[in-house]
Write an enzyme that holds these catalytic residues in place. Structure first.
Site, PDB file in Angstrom:
ATOM      1  N   GLY A   1       0.815  -1.212   0.000  1.00  0.00           N
ATOM      2  CA  GLY A   1       0.000   0.000   0.000  1.00  0.00           C
ATOM      3  C   GLY A   1       0.847   1.260   0.000  1.00  0.00           C
ATOM      4  N   ALA A   2       1.772   1.337   0.943  1.00  0.00           N
ATOM      5  CA  ALA A   2       2.613   2.523   1.090  1.00  0.00           C
ATOM      6  C   ALA A   2       3.808   2.151   1.960  1.00  0.00           C
ATOM      7  CB  ALA A   2       1.833   3.664   1.745  1.00  0.00           C
TER       8      ALA A   2
ATOM      9  N   GLU B   1       6.776   3.902   4.777  1.00  0.00           N
ATOM     10  CA  GLU B   1       7.029   5.062   5.634  1.00  0.00           C
ATOM     11  C   GLU B   1       8.459   5.582   5.597  1.00  0.00           C
ATOM     12  OE1 GLU B   1       6.403   1.926   6.739  1.00  0.00           O
ATOM     13  OE2 GLU B   1       7.583   1.424   8.521  1.00  0.00           O
ATOM     14  N   ASN B   2       9.202   5.416   4.494  1.00  0.00           N
ATOM     15  CA  ASN B   2      10.560   5.961   4.407  1.00  0.00           C
ATOM     16  C   ASN B   2      10.603   7.347   5.048  1.00  0.00           C
ATOM     17  OD1 ASN B   2      11.042   3.796   2.404  1.00  0.00           O
ATOM     18  ND2 ASN B   2       9.806   5.121   1.100  1.00  0.00           N
TER      19      ASN B   2
ATOM     20  N   GLU C   1       1.310   6.063   7.777  1.00  0.00           N
ATOM     21  CA  GLU C   1       2.723   6.261   7.431  1.00  0.00           C
ATOM     22  C   GLU C   1       3.326   7.412   8.226  1.00  0.00           C
ATOM     23  OE1 GLU C   1       3.814   3.821   5.901  1.00  0.00           O
ATOM     24  OE2 GLU C   1       1.907   3.067   5.128  1.00  0.00           O
TER      25      GLU C   1
ATOM     26  N   HIS D   1       4.254   6.358  11.749  1.00  0.00           N
ATOM     27  CA  HIS D   1       5.539   5.656  11.788  1.00  0.00           C
ATOM     28  C   HIS D   1       6.735   6.594  11.917  1.00  0.00           C
ATOM     29  CE1 HIS D   1       4.660   1.489  11.039  1.00  0.00           C
ATOM     30  NE2 HIS D   1       4.126   1.661   9.855  1.00  0.00           N
TER      31      HIS D   1
HETATM   32 ZN   LIG Z   1       3.177   0.448   8.414  1.00  0.00          ZN
END
Ligand SMILES: [Zn+2]
Length: 841
Positions: free
Chosen positions: A266-267, A269-270, A303, A306
């Site tokens: 989905g995505a 969190e960089n 995200e 995080h």
């Molecule tokens: Zn996550």
């Protein structure tokens, strides 16, 4: 004992200076790394992670001791590491390891990979990254373990005029000759390798929004900026919400959201450079359903959550992934609920909670936390038990302690461990310290033991007696017990917290009281009411919250699937909820009835359909078939769910003709309520012919938003003409359907009640092709529809096929999928004669 997958700690990194030069045309990259390391004991070799990289040059140097050449580089493919043999011994102290390497931009959507898009000028490549859990090693040699944090100074050498982004803001840009620019980014905070990211390509960036000093932008394909507003608003709210909730400023310098056309999950969190699937970031709110908007808000908040919980304070090792993900999921719910209270986010979480309970009732469930050794062990942790059960048990704790005491514990934990690494019990200790409650003792049982309890409540002389047994999907039981933090509410009295111990406990209640056990449905349990307690509640349904009513239906359906109640009893009970006005309650009713529909044929099925029409049509008439301008979003979504229930499950001709009108108007760009438009697509597909199918392909290609595109794409496998199914499945191997989406087409095709068998045959015969083309992270989605095939021969086929074709990166999830198939097959066997008798006229 040293785990064979863990790197030796004689040499550890403090800082990486990376220069990466992606060649977008050739889909390759070259790189150099200067890594400041501390040598803790005398070494003759240095071991780092590296995978699919060619290391061309390596040496180490130190101010005091001069240079040492690396005489040999050996690659261990299985352990994904490179051993650099030194020409002489390096003494303890500070050294710099210099490496030159190259690799390919792969098409597997992990490591440093290639994403593409086509416009009028041709096809363009984006070079982008996805490193979690253990794929930074595919982009640069590194100590690819979460507790080996370091500062990253990143430089990208890219064609002039192309966007280049990394974790930190750009601090310098200079010509590199031959039409390229050298772009340097600010140093990151000290962080784990899996959070490093870079993105290079022809992209556009929105003007920054200043969120109390943090610039927030959205990066997208050219021409899609008009779809960025909603996610930015959600991002702005979330950033402020977290700064306040955590009591710590945003730990980095900027936030960019990047919408990528190819993205497996989905995505991600960089730190400061959060990457997404386009459909989870870009949206036109006027043409999106409430659940579609909710997904985006959820992911944006998740995200960002995080950035503190995960990025600033990080798990020591991958066994801690569950806490990282569970917490971000929980925080997203809290945030979105604060942002849009009208969405009743905790009520819609009921559906996610149910999917976790379905898996966690299996014999093959797992403890939330477990020892992790290999990368495959770690990738197996990204599942519904980590995200949904994990979030649900945090919610249970939060409700039990109260929101403020819980938050104070989180603040203490983050402040104490900032820039560091933790184990799960560090969090329990912090909450225990701030709340004075035995948090670790309670939570350890929920974390280290799979499954969850069924609470049986019965009237007693001085209250309600509550007993617990583990709830098991196959109807059996075992001896597991929990301390259950529970809220109990008398409809005419108070709500209280009780901790239900292993043996029977008593909740105070006056004689004859109507009592909700698991008030607010906030504990991860199921409830069975005995001795007339259920009737006291069902007589007063409107006094229950939507989530409590949802819980009643959910527990009833679970009793059916485990064999404790007949399916016909669920059907009969559904009638009592006909007046309900809540989306989640209706979704669940239709879900249970949808399973019943799979078990009936001919006249029996026609009578079930008539029953569905009798249940749903009055609810639809009450709502009205058109949306009002000032209606709540969830009411619109409910109308969509009812339209689909009528048009598919009820096979209602009125619903079909209404759906045809809505779908055609929406496709022509006329204003149609998004929930109606989305439901109409599914109803038309269910009833559709080859002409409709062609329209759907065109609409998929030309839809102006990712949500509308997906509606049409994922409706293709819902058509019931076998020839059309063949075409749809063929297309998953062609250029029209991205590999990030193709596995879901197979999944939906296997869920197709009439053609699932064919899709299953196609999956088996084309297995090798799927494994070559689709991202390995999504193989488990590819096969998930198998559990809907519940005839005995299908169960046997699946057992045999997956014995030959294991999925090592998702072994546990495959085992669970197969057990769910057996549970559903047993349901078919029990329910079919029962339902046939019930619907025999
Ligand atoms: Zn996550």
């Amino acid at each position: 004992m040293q785990d064979r997958y863990r790197l030796p700690r004689a040499v550890v990194p403090a800082r990486y200076d990376l220069v990466l030069e992606p060649d977008l045309e050739a889909a390759t990259f070259a790189g150099t790394a200067e890594i400041a390391v501390e040598v803790h004991e005398r070494v003759d070799e240095i071991v780092v992670n590296a995978l699919d990289l060619t290391i061309e040059k390596a040496s180490i140097r130190s101010d005091g001791s001069g240079d040492i050449r690396v005489s040999d580089v050996t690659i261990d493919e299985e352990l994904q590491r490179a051993t650099l043999t030194l020409e002489s011994t390096a003494e303890p102290g500070s050294w710099t390891l210099a490496l030159t390497f190259r690799g390919d931009l792969n098409d597997q959507l992990h490591g440093f990979y290639r994403s593409t898009y086509t416009d009028d000028d041709g096809t363009h490549t984006i070079a982008t990254t996805q490193f979690e859990a253990a794929d930074a090693r595919r982009a640069f040699p590194c100590w690819d373990e979460p507790d080996l944090k370091a500062v990253f100074g990143i430089t990208l050498v890219v064609p002039e005029g192309v966007v280049a982004l990394s974790n930190g803001p750009e601090v310098a840009r200079e010509p590199a000759g031959d039409g390229r620019a050298r772009v340097r980014f600010a140093d990151t905070m000290s962080m784990s390798t899996y959070l490093v990211a870079f993105v290079v390509g022809r992209l556009e960036i929105t003007e920054p929004i200043d969120v109390d000093g943090v610039p927030l932008r959205l990066v997208h394909l050219p021409g899609k900026g008009h779809l960025s507003k909603f996610a930015l608003e959600a991002g702005e709210f979330s950033l402020r919400f977290f700064t306040d909730y955590y009591g710590i400023p945003y730990p980095d310098r900027k936030v960019d959201f990047v919408a990528l056309p190819d993205f497996a999950q989905g995505a991600m969190e960089n730190t400061g450079l959060i990457t997404y699937r386009e459909s989870l970031l870009l949206v036109d709110p006027m043409h999106a359903t409430q659940p579609e908007l909710e997904d985006i808000a959820d992911v944006v908040a998740h995200e960002l959550a995080h950035q503190w919980f995960g990025n600033l304070v990080t798990m020591r090792w991958w066994n801690g992934i569950w806490l990282n993900e569970a917490f971000a999921t929980f925080m997203a719910l809290l945030t979105v609920d604060a942002w849009r209270p009208d969405w009743e986010r905790w009520t819609s979480f009921g559906r996610y909670n149910t999917s976790a309970k379905e898996v966690d009732a299996l014999r093959s469930t797992r403890a939330v936390e477990y020892p992790v050794h290999s990368p495959d062990d770690a990738s197996g942790m990204f599942d519904v038990l980590t995200y949904q059960k994990g979030a649900a048990i945090l919610r249970m704790l939060e409700r039990y302690l109260g929101a403020d005491r819980f938050r104070d514990g989180i603040r203490l934990y983050l402040a104490r461990h900032a820039y560091g690494n933790t184990e799960t019990h560090d969090l329990w200790h912090a909450i225990e310290e701030s709340s004075g409650e035995p948090v670790r003792r309670i939570m350890d049982q929920w974390i280290w033991q799979g499954g969850y309890p069924l609470l049986t409540a019965s009237p007693a002389d001085d209250g309600i007696s509550i007993e617990q047994h583990r709830f098991v999907a196959d109807g059996g039981s075992d001896h597991a017990v929990w301390d259950v933090p529970l809220r109990v509410r008398a409809l005419d009295g108070d709500e209280t917290s009780v901790l239900v111990p292993a043996d029977a406990t008593m909740a105070p209640a006056s004689a004859g009281a109507a009592v909700v056990v698991n008030a607010g449905a906030s504990s991860f349990v199921r409830v069975r009411y005995e001795g007339g307690l259920l009737e006291r509640l069902t007589d007063r349904l409107p006094e229950l919250t939507p989530l409590e009513r949802y819980g009643l239906v959910d527990d009833h359906w679970a009793a059916v699937t485990s064999g404790a109640a007949p399916a016909t009893e669920f059907v009969a009970a559904a009638s009592r909820f006909g007046d309900d006005d809540d989306l989640a309650v209706w979704q669940l009713l239709l879900h249970g009835l949808g399973w019943c529909d799979r078990f009936l044929e001919g006249d029996h099925r026609e009578r079930l359909r008539a029953f569905v029409r009798g249940l749903v049509a009055p609810a639809m008439d009450r709502l009205g078939w058109e949306a009002d301008a000032d209606e709540p979003d969830r009411t619109r979504a409910l109308r969509g769910a009812l339209l689909q229930g009528l048009g598919v499950l009820g096979a209602d001709p009125n619903a079909e003709s209404a759906a045809r009108v809505f779908e055609a108007e929406a496709r022509a760009g006329k204003p149609v309520d998004a929930s109606l438009a989305a439901a109409a697509v599914n109803v038309v597909a269910f009833n559709g012919d080859a002409t409709d199918y062609e329209h759907f392909w065109t609409a998929f290609r030309e839809s102006p938003t990712p949500q509308e595109q997906y509606r049409y794409l994922f409706a293709l496998p819902l058509f019931r003409d076998p020839e059309l199914l063949e075409r749809t499945l063929d297309a998953t191997f062609g250029d029209d359907i991205r590999s990030q989406d193709a596995p879901f087409i197979f999944m939906y095709a296997m869920i197709n009640r009439d053609l699932g068998e064919r899709a299953w045959a196609a999956l088996r015969s084309r297995w090798d092709e799927t494994q070559e083309r689709f991202p390995s992270q999504l193989t488990i989605r590819l096969v998930d529809g198998t559990r809907y095939l519940t005839k005995p021969e299908q169960v046997a086929e699946a057992e045999a096929f997956f014995a030959e074709h294991p999925i090592p990166q998702s072994a546990k999830m495959l085992e669970q999928m197969l057990e769910r198939q057996r549970v559903a097959a047993a349901l078919r066997e029990r329910a079919t004669p029962d339902l046939e008798a019930y619907f025999s006229g």
